[in-house]
Scaffold this active site. Structure first.
Site, mmCIF file in Angstrom:
data_model
loop_
_atom_site.group_PDB
_atom_site.id
_atom_site.type_symbol
_atom_site.label_atom_id
_atom_site.label_comp_id
_atom_site.label_asym_id
_atom_site.label_seq_id
_atom_site.Cartn_x
_atom_site.Cartn_y
_atom_site.Cartn_z
ATOM 1 N N SER A 304 3.963 3.725 4.560
ATOM 2 C CA SER A 304 2.817 3.939 5.454
ATOM 3 C C SER A 304 3.085 3.679 6.922
ATOM 4 C CB SER A 304 1.640 3.071 4.988
ATOM 5 O OG SER A 304 1.183 3.490 3.729
ATOM 6 N N VAL A 305 4.179 3.000 7.268
ATOM 7 C CA VAL A 305 4.466 2.787 8.690
ATOM 8 C C VAL A 305 4.783 4.111 9.383
ATOM 9 C CG1 VAL A 305 5.222 0.392 8.428
ATOM 10 C CG2 VAL A 305 6.878 2.259 8.172
#
Length: 574
Positions: A304-305
């Site tokens: 998700s980064v």
């Protein structure tokens, strides 16, 4: 009564010397002439015919050309603090053919070397046909002198240098090591070996038959010391980052971890820590995993980064703005043969909410409305799938598949950080574009004389918007709230990634990731934290990696004398 004259004694005369016969005289004369001829011939042979050969043989037994060791250059941090230095040592060697046969003398030598007599004699026997064998490499001058003071024949000394690392395991993977011959083997010691090593010198000396120095004749070539290497690392930040990373790995019983802190204005790496590590000054029993500089040479799926970076492409497309609302109900969706899920049903979310809740559904629906491979193009503009060009041995390029016949599920997975791989260093470099008005900075392991210009990668207004959104994502009540730093405004994004094996994604095996920027009002540092396979119940990036960011960033901002900006309104423009 007078004696009769006839009674007087007449003295005897010696017999006359008989002259040598002609044959005997000639024979003796021939012998003398022959002897003189042989003597003169030998003199002529030695001084005229064989003069060059014999003089060379004599010089070879008395004249020597010795190497003069060059002092290896020092490696320092950005403030001149030593990270790698060379210290003088002595190597003892012996000519086995000159060592005393007496066992008492050999026992004295064996004990001084810390070995037993039988083993020492066996080793001498193996080298008995040679004229050289090492006794002990790289001893301290004091210890070597105690052995030399025994005055045993056949024992000699050679001056050398040994590398010493004052920071030990804290900078081990970044600096690397040298071998016993002072040649770089890993890390920056290997990458910059020609520069650090310098050039050895040479001198001609006169020695006696025992190899002892009689006179230093003349210098043939001066030794040129190696150059000093000034790194971008700040030793204070490096110690602090290593300490916090090591504590987190131990607390969560993790397999390892890595941390990269970059200067948001220059791209210089201020700290780079890895776990596990090793002590380069004592490599006995080291864990081979500790040799790897995971921050540069290892890659992983970031998860998700990557969503803020994909969101940059979405906003730049012109099809959406910050007020766009996406319905993520019912919290899952089918794409091709795959099911994509959120942690729960978040309902309707705007773009800020999609990043704050880390919604896979929201990112997928947005990306699937784009016609062109904008997300993949944006990732490339941010340096992903390319070499970071630090010069570090074995640096990873990561992987970013070419958009050829991609399925809809692959497009969607790319937007939430699956289907590609990056290194921690690449990830930090990509985030500098958000912190630096859209300009991406190449990472540097060396201190730069001035700030580089960088490469425009994100529209400046989009970068500002993303920074604002990421600041909202670490507010109290969010999943990344533990990344907060008292007194400072910070921005960041969490990631929790399932690890893969040869059989696919593993159950309950994760990497916890957090990428943060601080302070928001005037970004100074970008920090990436990755904890590999945390155990004990907590594995989300907000619970495992974010606290490390908070501790490291708080200490770094204070050490760098960055003024607090918490008093600024959260709604003000950064």
């Amino acid at each position: 009564m007078r004696a009769n004259a006839s009674d007087a004694v007449t003295p005897r005369r010696p017999p006359p010397v008989q002259p040598l016969g002609g044959g005997r005289y000639g024979f003796m004369l021939v012998l003398v002439v022959l002897a003189l001829g042989v003597l003169v011939g030998r003199i002529v042979d030695l001084h005229v015919i064989d003069r060059t050969f014999l003089q060379g043989q004599g010089d070879a037994r008395t004249l020597r050309v010795e190497s003069i060791s060059a002092h290896r250059g020092m490696i320092t941090d950005r403030h001149g603090e030593p990270l790698a230095i060379s210290t003088p040592v002595v190597t003892l060697w012996a000519n086995p053919q000159e060592l005393p046969p007496d066992n008492i003398q050999r026992l004295m030598l064996a004990q001084a070397l810390g070995t037993d007599l039988n083993g020492f004699n066996a080793r001498v026997e193996r080298y008995s046909e040679r004229e050289f064998m090492y006794l002990r490499r790289q001893m301290t001058p004091e210890a070597a002198q105690r052995i030399l003071d025994l005055n045993l024949p056949g024992v000699y000394a050679q001056n050398e240098y040994k590398r010493y690392y004052p920071s030990g395991e804290v900078t081990a993977q970044l600096l690397g090591v040298t071998n016993v011959d002072d040649r770089g083997q890993e890390g920056l010691e290997l990458a910059y070996h020609p520069y650090l090593a310098g050039t050895p010198g040479k001198r001609r000396v006169l020695k006696d038959r025992k190899g002892q120095l009689v006179r230093d004749l003349h210098l043939l070539r001066e030794a040129k010391p190696g150059g000093d290497l000034v790194l971008s690392i700040d030793q204070r930040l490096q110690y602090m980052a290593y300490r916090e990373l090591k504590a987190s790995v131990a607390e969560h019983d993790a397999d390892g971890g890595t941390l990269v802190m970059m200067d948001a204005r220059t791209g210089e790496v201020l700290a780079m820590a890895n776990q596990p590590s090793y002590n380069p000054n004592n490599r006995a029993g080291l864990d081979p995993r500790g040799l790897r500089n995971q921050a540069i040479v290892d890659v992983f799926e970031p998860g998700s980064v990557m969503k803020p970076l994909a969101m940059a492409a979405i906003l730049e497309s012109g099809q959406f703005d910050r007020d766009t609302v996406v319905d993520t109900s019912p919290g899952w969706m089918r794409i091709d043969r795959y099911t994509i899920r959120d942690v729960r049903n978040y309902g309707e979310l705007d773009l800020a909410g999609i990043l704050e809740k880390s919604s896979n559904i929201g990112m997928s629906k947005l990306v699937l409305q784009l016609d062109d491979p904008l997300v993949a193009d944006k990732y490339r503009a941010l340096g992903l799938g390319q070499s970071p060009e630090t010069g570090f041995p074995g640096e990873a390029t990561g992987s970013l598949p070419a958009p050829v016949r991609w399925s809809r599920s692959q497009w969607a997975a790319l937007s939430y950080g699956y289907g590609l791989s990056v290194s921690a260093l690449q990830l930090a470099s990509a985030y500098t574009a958000i912190a630096n008005d859209g300009v991406r900075l190449m990472p540097s392991l060396l201190k730069l004389p001035e700030a580089p210009s960088g490469t425009p990668a994100i529209d400046p207004q989009v970068a500002h918007d993303l920074l604002r959104i990421l600041e909202e994502s670490v507010q109290p009540g969010t999943g990344a709230r533990r990344a907060g730093v008292p007194g400072y405004r910070v921005a960041g994004k969490t990631g929790t990634v399932r690890k893969t094996s040869s059989e696919g994604y593993q159950e309950d095996v994760y990497r916890s990731v957090f990428v943060g920027i601080a302070p928001v009002s005037d970004p100074r540092i970008v920090t990436v934290v990755m904890i590999d396979h945390p155990r004990g119940g907590e594995y989300y990036g907000g619970a495992v990696a974010a606290p490390v960011f908070s501790k490291v960033t708080g200490s770094a901002l204070r050490l760098l004398d960055v003024p607090p900006d918490q008093h600024d309104s959260a709604s003000s423009t950064p």
